[in-house]
Design a protein around this motif. Structure first.
Motif, short mmCIF file in Angstrom:
data_model
loop_
_atom_site.label_atom_id
_atom_site.label_comp_id
_atom_site.label_asym_id
_atom_site.label_seq_id
_atom_site.Cartn_x
_atom_site.Cartn_y
_atom_site.Cartn_z
N GLY A 24 47.32 53.29 41.01
CA GLY A 24 46.20 54.20 41.20
C GLY A 24 45.54 54.01 42.55
O GLY A 24 46.08 53.34 43.44
N LEU A 25 44.38 54.63 42.68
CA LEU A 25 43.58 54.57 43.90
C LEU A 25 42.38 53.68 43.67
O LEU A 25 41.61 53.90 42.72
CB LEU A 25 43.13 55.98 44.29
N VAL A 26 42.22 52.67 44.52
CA VAL A 26 41.08 51.77 44.42
C VAL A 26 40.52 51.54 45.81
O VAL A 26 41.18 51.82 46.82
CB VAL A 26 41.44 50.42 43.79
N GLN A 27 39.32 50.98 45.85
CA GLN A 27 38.69 50.64 47.12
C GLN A 27 39.05 49.20 47.51
O GLN A 27 39.40 48.39 46.65
CB GLN A 27 37.18 50.79 47.01
N PRO A 28 38.97 48.89 48.78
CA PRO A 28 39.22 47.51 49.21
C PRO A 28 38.34 46.53 48.44
O PRO A 28 37.15 46.80 48.21
CB PRO A 28 38.88 47.53 50.69
N GLY A 29 38.95 45.41 48.04
CA GLY A 29 38.24 44.39 47.28
C GLY A 29 38.35 44.54 45.78
O GLY A 29 38.01 43.59 45.05
N GLU A 30 38.80 45.69 45.32
CA GLU A 30 38.93 45.91 43.88
C GLU A 30 40.26 45.37 43.35
O GLU A 30 41.07 44.85 44.11
CB GLU A 30 38.76 47.39 43.57
N SER A 31 40.44 45.52 42.04
CA SER A 31 41.62 44.97 41.37
C SER A 31 42.38 46.05 40.62
O SER A 31 41.82 47.08 40.24
CB SER A 31 41.19 43.88 40.38
N LEU A 32 43.67 45.77 40.41
CA LEU A 32 44.52 46.59 39.56
C LEU A 32 45.49 45.66 38.84
O LEU A 32 45.81 44.59 39.35
CB LEU A 32 45.34 47.59 40.38
N ARG A 33 45.95 46.12 37.67
CA ARG A 33 47.01 45.39 36.99
C ARG A 33 48.16 46.34 36.71
O ARG A 33 47.98 47.37 36.07
CB ARG A 33 46.53 44.76 35.68
N LEU A 34 49.33 45.97 37.20
CA LEU A 34 50.54 46.74 36.95
C LEU A 34 51.28 46.14 35.76
O LEU A 34 51.28 44.91 35.58
CB LEU A 34 51.46 46.74 38.17
N SER A 35 51.91 47.01 34.99
CA SER A 35 52.74 46.57 33.87
C SER A 35 54.12 47.17 34.00
O SER A 35 54.29 48.27 34.54
CB SER A 35 52.14 47.04 32.54
N THR B 145 41.40 41.47 44.91
CA THR B 145 40.98 41.54 46.31
C THR B 145 41.96 42.39 47.12
O THR B 145 42.50 41.97 48.15
CB THR B 145 40.86 40.12 46.92
N LEU B 146 42.20 43.58 46.64
CA LEU B 146 43.18 44.45 47.28
C LEU B 146 42.72 44.86 48.67
O LEU B 146 41.52 45.03 48.94
CB LEU B 146 43.43 45.67 46.42
N LYS B 147 43.71 45.01 49.55
CA LYS B 147 43.48 45.39 50.95
C LYS B 147 44.20 46.69 51.24
O LYS B 147 45.19 47.02 50.57
CB LYS B 147 44.01 44.30 51.87
N PRO B 148 43.75 47.42 52.25
CA PRO B 148 44.47 48.66 52.60
C PRO B 148 45.95 48.43 52.87
O PRO B 148 46.77 49.31 52.55
CB PRO B 148 43.73 49.13 53.86
N GLU B 149 46.31 47.28 53.41
CA GLU B 149 47.72 47.01 53.70
C GLU B 149 48.55 46.75 52.45
O GLU B 149 49.78 46.61 52.53
CB GLU B 149 47.87 45.84 54.68
N ASP B 150 47.91 46.69 51.29
CA ASP B 150 48.66 46.59 50.03
C ASP B 150 49.12 47.97 49.54
O ASP B 150 49.85 48.06 48.56
CB ASP B 150 47.80 45.95 48.94
N THR C 210 47.26 52.78 46.02
CA THR C 210 46.58 53.16 47.25
C THR C 210 45.23 52.46 47.30
O THR C 210 44.44 52.55 46.37
CB THR C 210 46.37 54.68 47.31
N VAL C 211 45.03 51.75 48.41
CA VAL C 211 43.77 51.03 48.62
C VAL C 211 43.08 51.65 49.82
O VAL C 211 43.55 51.54 50.95
CB VAL C 211 44.02 49.52 48.85
N SER C 212 41.99 52.32 49.55
CA SER C 212 41.32 53.06 50.61
C SER C 212 39.85 53.25 50.27
O SER C 212 39.49 53.43 49.10
CB SER C 212 41.98 54.44 50.80
N SER C 213 39.02 53.23 51.30
CA SER C 213 37.60 53.49 51.11
C SER C 213 37.29 54.96 51.34
O SER C 213 36.15 55.39 51.22
CB SER C 213 36.77 52.61 52.04
#
Length: 115
Positions: A10-21, A84-89, A112-115
């Motif tokens: 999904g789409l998150v902002q920098p610093g947020e978290s996601l869990r893939l399964s 702690t996701l970064k845009p480069e992730d 997608t990691v974007s503000s």
């Protein structure tokens, strides 16, 4: 045959978290490892994290300390906790399963990691 189905991107902002399964089905006997690669358009697919059936883990240097891989052997499921996701992730993340020397791949899930 082995089928892999990823979820959790999904789409998150920098610093947020996601869990893939990633859920594996089909012929899964003889599996030696599962894990995740990622790919950005124009770049080669790169290993993010992997875990063996013995529980040994391996991470790309760029994600060490931020990502954590785990699995449920009974369910043939592997997870990737990304903190702690970064845009480069930002990339398409592909689940893989290694069985009898061959890698099977999922269809990929966009992160997608974007503000």
């Amino acid at each position: 045959q082995v089928q892999l189905v990823e979820s959790g991107g999904g789409l998150v902002q920098p610093g947020e978290s996601l869990r893939l399964s990633c859920d594996a089905s089909g012929t899964t006997s003889g599996v030696t490892a599962m894990g995740w690669h990622r790919q950005v358009p124009g770049n080669q697919r790169e290993l993010v994290a992997a875990i063996t059936v013995g529980g040994h883990t391996n991470y790309a240097d760029s994600v060490k300390g931020r990502f954590s891989i785990s699995r449920e052997l009974r369910k043939n499921t592997v997870y990737l906790q990304m903190n702690t996701l970064k845009p480069e992730d930002t990339a398409v993340y592909y689940c893989f399963l290694r069985r009898l020397g061959y890698n099977y791949w999922g269809q990929g899930t966009q992160v997608t990691v974007s503000s």
